[in-house]
Design an enzyme around this catalytic site. Structure first.
Site, mmCIF file in Angstrom:
data_model
loop_
_atom_site.group_PDB
_atom_site.id
_atom_site.type_symbol
_atom_site.label_atom_id
_atom_site.label_comp_id
_atom_site.label_asym_id
_atom_site.label_seq_id
_atom_site.Cartn_x
_atom_site.Cartn_y
_atom_site.Cartn_z
ATOM 1 N N ASN A 160 1.208 -4.890 -3.383
ATOM 2 C CA ASN A 160 1.781 -5.340 -4.658
ATOM 3 C C ASN A 160 3.220 -5.806 -4.496
ATOM 4 O O ASN A 160 3.968 -5.262 -3.683
ATOM 5 C CB ASN A 160 1.748 -4.224 -5.704
ATOM 6 C CG ASN A 160 0.335 -3.967 -6.202
ATOM 7 O OD1 ASN A 160 -0.614 -4.572 -5.722
ATOM 8 N ND2 ASN A 160 0.197 -3.057 -7.151
ATOM 9 N N ILE A 161 3.600 -6.743 -5.340
ATOM 10 C CA ILE A 161 4.942 -7.330 -5.219
ATOM 11 C C ILE A 161 6.028 -6.272 -5.321
ATOM 12 O O ILE A 161 7.062 -6.351 -4.657
ATOM 13 C CB ILE A 161 5.131 -8.467 -6.257
ATOM 14 C CG1 ILE A 161 6.345 -9.320 -5.902
ATOM 15 C CG2 ILE A 161 5.226 -7.922 -7.673
ATOM 16 C CD1 ILE A 161 6.362 -10.668 -6.599
ATOM 17 N N LYS A 162 5.781 -5.234 -6.144
ATOM 18 C CA LYS A 162 6.839 -4.231 -6.333
ATOM 19 C C LYS A 162 7.108 -3.441 -5.054
ATOM 20 O O LYS A 162 8.194 -2.907 -4.867
ATOM 21 C CB LYS A 162 6.515 -3.299 -7.491
ATOM 22 C CG LYS A 162 5.337 -2.396 -7.243
ATOM 23 C CD LYS A 162 5.003 -1.556 -8.446
ATOM 24 C CE LYS A 162 3.777 -0.716 -8.125
ATOM 25 N NZ LYS A 162 3.041 -0.280 -9.281
ATOM 26 N N GLY A 163 6.133 -3.364 -4.154
ATOM 27 C CA GLY A 163 6.368 -2.816 -2.827
ATOM 28 C C GLY A 163 6.600 -1.328 -2.747
ATOM 29 O O GLY A 163 6.101 -0.562 -3.568
#
Ligand code: B12
Length: 260
Positions: free
Chosen positions: A135-138
């Site tokens: 996910n982009i939030k990492g």
């Protein structure tokens, strides 16, 4: 205490655990015995601790876990020495790249997006780990693979069956399949990964299958060859480590013919 044990000497090669004083060998272990909590159960815990080499040992905590089990914490001394120079460590064998450098390598050398398909397989519903990587939030201050412009990410979520994952990998023309396994009861993670690698071997021509990367907190990274996968990532893995590995393996063509 000889010089090797002396904490004033830099980088001792022989050490013992530390409890109250340096090198006193004190350790704490916890376990559950299938016995009701009573004096006999505490004696049984001490007997086990002694057989494990913890002597003298003290039961510092005992709590009934229902009528037939007891949980123990035992504190005591071990007499074993740790030879630090003989410790075997699984070392990262590729360079850590920034997202910018990873993207540039894919763009320049692959000439198209690097396609990843991720999932949590079997009955495992723990998606936080695979999401942390994809996910982009990492995770841990790093952005996940969705942030990388040259990576195409398909996150299939949890409880994906192996046949379904194979079908999706084929449909998306996956370069890499990323699989998470968090539940390890009865070695389910190992059985599931073996099923996975067998299915990919069957579905793809020899040498043509995608990279298979597995991860989870209780995997041993040294087991990759034994499980037939390309790489295993353990607890605390960051997305940057995974992206860098994928670039290393895909772009630099580091895959071993015997593994595919
Ligand atoms: C949150 C959680 C849940 C949530 C999951 C929610 C969700 N959507 O994920 C819920 C409540 C649903 C749940 C359910 C269960 N859980 Co649970 N759960 C946890 C818990 C507390 C945290 C897990 C977590 O999110 N960690 C944070 C992430 C970021 O860490 P991670 O998973 O290790 O991932 C990192 C690395 O391992 C790695 N990684 C992971 N996957 C991958 C994949 C790839 C490709 C790569 C490169 C890297 C990678 O990168 C990540 C980032 O560093 C753990 C205990 C713990 N403290 O770990 C128990 C734990 C995992 N659960 C456990 C159990 C037993 C269960 C249940 C069976 C309980 C029950 N009786 O119902 C069910 C099983 C449900 C199922 N079908 O799977 C046990 C597993 C024990 C075992 N030996 O297998 C644990 C260890 C708790 C315990 N001590 O008993 N759980």
């Amino acid at each position: 205490m000889n010089d090797q044990m002396n904490p004033s000497v830099d980088a001792p090669v022989v050490i013992r655990p530390y409890g109250d004083t340096t090198g006193d060998g004190m350790v704490q272990v916890s376990f559950t015995l299938p016995l009701a909590h009573d004096k006999r159960a505490e004696g049984a815990a001490l007997q086990l601790a002694n057989k494990m080499g913890i002597s003298p040992a003290l039961v510092v905590h005992a709590k009934a876990m229902g009528p037939e089990f007891t949980f123990f914490i035992v504190y005591g001394t071990v007499h074993h020495l740790v030879e630090v120079d003989k410790v075997v460590v699984f070392e990262r064998d590729y360079e850590l790249l920034t997202p910018k450098d990873a993207n540039a390598a894919v763009r320049e050398q692959l000439g198209r997006p690097l396609v990843t398909v991720g999932a949590c397989i079997g009955s495992d519903a723990h998606t936080v780990g695979i999401d942390a990587i994809l996910n982009i939030k990492g995770f841990a201050g790093e952005k996940g693979l969705e942030y990388y412009g040259e990576f195409e990410v398909h996150n299939l979520g949890a409880q994906v069956s192996v046949p379904e994952l194979v079908n999706q990998a084929i449909a998306f023309h996956a370069d890499a399949v990323l699989v998470s396994q968090v539940v390890t009861q009865k070695d389910a993670h190992l059985a599931n990964v073996r099923e996975l690698t067998a299915a990919f071997r069957e579905a793809y021509p020899h040498g043509r299958r995608p990279l298979i990367v597995v991860g989870g907190p209780r995997f041993d990274p040294t087991m990759a060859a034994e499980l037939g996968v390309d790489r295993i990532f353990g607890k605390g893995t960051t997305p940057g480590e995974v992206a860098s590995y994928l670039v290393h393996a895909m772009v630099n063509q580091q895959r071993k013919a015997s593994d595919v």
